[in-house]
Scaffold this active site. Structure first.
Site, PDB file in Angstrom:
ATOM      1  N   LYS A 239       0.838  -1.193   0.000  1.00  0.00           N
ATOM      2  CA  LYS A 239       0.000   0.000   0.000  1.00  0.00           C
ATOM      3  C   LYS A 239       0.873   1.242   0.000  1.00  0.00           C
ATOM      4  CE  LYS A 239      -3.896  -1.757   2.794  1.00  0.00           C
ATOM      5  NZ  LYS A 239      -5.024  -1.553   1.893  1.00  0.00           N
ATOM      6  N   ARG A 313     -10.363 -11.467   2.579  1.00  0.00           N
ATOM      7  CA  ARG A 313     -11.275 -12.509   2.096  1.00  0.00           C
ATOM      8  C   ARG A 313     -10.582 -13.871   2.087  1.00  0.00           C
ATOM      9  NH1 ARG A 313     -12.302  -9.282  -3.313  1.00  0.00           N
ATOM     10  NH2 ARG A 313     -11.671  -7.640  -1.876  1.00  0.00           N
TER      11      ARG A 313
HETATM   12  N1  BES Z   1      -7.898  -3.634   4.636  1.00  0.00           N
HETATM   13  C1  BES Z   1      -8.164  -3.276   3.297  1.00  0.00           C
HETATM   14  C2  BES Z   1      -9.464  -2.507   3.131  1.00  0.00           C
HETATM   15  C3  BES Z   1      -9.593  -1.170   3.729  1.00  0.00           C
HETATM   16  C4  BES Z   1      -8.946  -0.077   3.199  1.00  0.00           C
HETATM   17  C5  BES Z   1     -10.482  -0.997   4.773  1.00  0.00           C
HETATM   18  C6  BES Z   1      -9.148   1.157   3.742  1.00  0.00           C
HETATM   19  C7  BES Z   1     -10.677   0.219   5.307  1.00  0.00           C
HETATM   20  C8  BES Z   1     -10.001   1.314   4.815  1.00  0.00           C
HETATM   21  C9  BES Z   1      -8.249  -4.497   2.416  1.00  0.00           C
HETATM   22  O1  BES Z   1      -7.491  -5.577   2.799  1.00  0.00           O
HETATM   23  C10 BES Z   1      -7.779  -4.035   1.071  1.00  0.00           C
HETATM   24  O2  BES Z   1      -6.658  -3.612   0.995  1.00  0.00           O
HETATM   25  N2  BES Z   1      -8.628  -4.120   0.070  1.00  0.00           N
HETATM   26  C11 BES Z   1      -8.284  -3.736  -1.249  1.00  0.00           C
HETATM   27  C12 BES Z   1      -8.960  -4.721  -2.151  1.00  0.00           C
HETATM   28  C13 BES Z   1      -8.527  -4.662  -3.602  1.00  0.00           C
HETATM   29  C14 BES Z   1      -7.051  -4.981  -3.732  1.00  0.00           C
HETATM   30  C15 BES Z   1      -9.365  -5.652  -4.374  1.00  0.00           C
HETATM   31  C16 BES Z   1      -8.787  -2.320  -1.535  1.00  0.00           C
HETATM   32  O3  BES Z   1      -9.839  -1.935  -1.044  1.00  0.00           O
HETATM   33  O4  BES Z   1      -8.100  -1.602  -2.237  1.00  0.00           O
HETATM   34 ZN    ZN Z   2      -5.449  -5.456   2.106  1.00  0.00          ZN
END
Ligand code: BES
Ligand code: ZN
Ligand code: ZN
Length: 460
Positions: A239, A313
């Site tokens: 990230k 997931r």
């Molecule tokens: N933990 C994150 C989701 C998240 C981000 C929750 C910001 C709350 C605030 C999750 O694991 C994630 O990174 N999801 C990705 C999914 C994508 C790669 C399909 C996202 O939301 O970008």
């Molecule tokens: Zn994530």
């Protein structure tokens, strides 16, 4: 910290919670000095407005504005909005509200007392409230303390809330209520067939684990599953800094289900409860899982990894498969899953998915009464094709990101095939700025609504 009402006290300061419409008559009914003082202060009953009136012994009486129907619709916990501004003292509430509204306001007062003070002393709220008559004060205290548990778990940074710490917190909750707890850790996850939990967690120094709590001998069987990603770097799909900043809260689903379990056990709900928490850190190292890897989940389904940041997931898939194996009456999962949910509904509403319309209405109605807002989202089956990559059964991160919250929920639903009812909450778990009864920081969502809805949902 324990959130509680003050003991009855004959010297308590009367505290009036007043709708704007009630204020003129209320002022007229006061003694001449108080009437003059209230007018001089310009007390109108706007939400959060506080009036304290002097007497021979200090404060003779106090009032907090309850606003109007229109202004109340813009927020919740209106008494709490003023409570934080009341001088130190013990207060006895007087109002004309129905009991369930008094309960919400009294709960808000307790929640406003919450402080995250593990690392620094925080100024405590000096005002204390005697439990208003006619409400179940003990139950409200239990709800407030379950919520406080969730908040503190989320607020504690990953340096002190890694997988072993989350396990310790779960053990504390289990011990408090005499629940059983079993934890499967590290390489044992492979031996006992939790490949996705192991794979997501294997790059971290702290070993991944699956926490399994059981409580209650009789009644319908309810299994709660919470995402326990103690920190989410995104893995090799790292990230960017701004997106990683808050990722200590990525165990918000685990914190919420532990808080809900705490409420269920403390109130003695007659259910057989199971709580499953896959606790991992999604970290970066030479042995991290990679984009393009194809993994075989506990359920036998193969999953192509198209983004190592869609890790929640994956760990939930193995935990849900386990939950499904003993076919409880209801499985509920909670997770801080895709950013897509936050974009759709913002931080204040908890999106949830369930196929059964009666279960959905039970939650929606309870949410309205409990001031715990939720929003039903669709398990839209035509989007199943989006999570099918072609070379494996499932894709963990469909390209394009269309309906990102729905595709995440559909992915999870693939792992629940034997249980009659499955509900999933996609929560944000964080209050971005101070609000009444919700200081900036970790917050549970949907748990109070669920506590109230569960008896109907489970036919109790
Ligand atoms: N933990 C994150 C989701 C998240 C981000 C929750 C910001 C709350 C605030 C999750 O694991 C994630 O990174 N999801 C990705 C999914 C994508 C790669 C399909 C996202 O939301 O970008
Ligand atoms: Zn994530
Ligand atoms: Zn995550």
């Amino acid at each position: 910290m324990t959130l509680a009402f003050a003991a009855p006290d004959s010297a308590a300061i009367p505290l009036h919670l007043l709708d704007e419409g009630e204020v003129p008559d209320w002022i007229e009914a006061q003694s001449a000095p108080i009437r003059a003082w209230a007018k001089a202060q310009g007390f109108s009953g706007a939400i959060g407005q506080v009036l304290t009136c002097p007497g021979d012994e200090g404060i003779a009486l106090a009032a907090v504005g309850y606003g109007s129907a229109r202004s109340r619709a813009r927020g919740r916990f209106h008494l709490a909005a003023g409570a934080a501004r009341l001088p130190t003292g013990i207060y006895a509430l007087t109002c004309t509200l129905e009991n369930d509204l008094v309960e919400v306001e009294a709960l808000g007062w307790l929640l406003a007392q919450y402080r995250f003070d593990t690392y620094k002393d925080q100024s405590a709220m000096g005002a204390a409230l005697i439990a208003p008559e006619g409400i179940d004060a003990a139950r409200i205290e239990k709800i407030a303390n379950g919520e406080a548990l969730s908040r503190t778990l989320i607020n504690t940074p990953a340096s002190d809330m890694g997988p072993p710490d989350l396990e310790a917190a779960a053990r504390d909750v289990a011990a408090e209520f005499g629940a059983s707890i079993k934890v499967t850790t590290g390489e044992d996850l492979l031996a006992q067939n939790y490949p996705l939990i192991h794979t997501v967690g294997r790059a971290a120094d702290s070993e991944a684990r699956l926490i399994d709590i059981t409580w209650g001998e009789d009644g319908p069987r309810l299994t709660l599953v919470g995402k326990g990603v103690c920190f989410d770097t995104g893995g090799l799909n790292l990230k960017p800094g701004a997106s990683m900043a808050l990722m200590k809260k990525d165990m918000g689903g685990a914190a919420a289900v532990l808080g809900l379990a705490h409420m269920i056990m403390a109130t003695g709900m007659p259910v057989q409860l199971r709580v499953l928490i896959p606790a991992v850190e999604n970290s970066v190292s030479g042995n991290a899982f990679r984009p393009g890897d194809i993994l075989t989940a506990r359920k036998g389904l193969t999953v192509e990894i198209n983004n190592t940041d869609a890790e929640g997931r994956l760990v939930l898939a193995d935990a849900l498969a386990l939950a499904d194996e003993d076919q409880p009456d209801l499985i509920i999962s909670m997770a801080t899953l895709p950013g897509a949910a936050r974009v759709a509904v913002g931080p204040d509403l908890a999106p949830f998915y369930v196929d059964d319309g009666d279960l959905a209405s039970a939650v929606e109605q309870a949410a309205a009464v409990q001031a715990d807002p939720v929003w039903r989202m669709p398990f839209h089956s035509p989007y199943e094709a989006m999570i099918e990559p072609g070379i494996a059964d499932l894709d963990n991160a469909p390209k394009g990101g269309f309906a990102g919250s729905i595709t995440a929920a559909l992915f999870l639903r693939r792992f629940v095939t034997e249980t009659p009812n499955y509900m999933h909450f996609d929560i944000y778990g964080w209050q971005p700025s101070d609000a009444p009864a919700r200081p900036k920081g970790g917050v549970a969502q949907g748990t109070r609504a669920l506590l109230a809805a569960l008896p109907e949902m489970l036919g109790l």
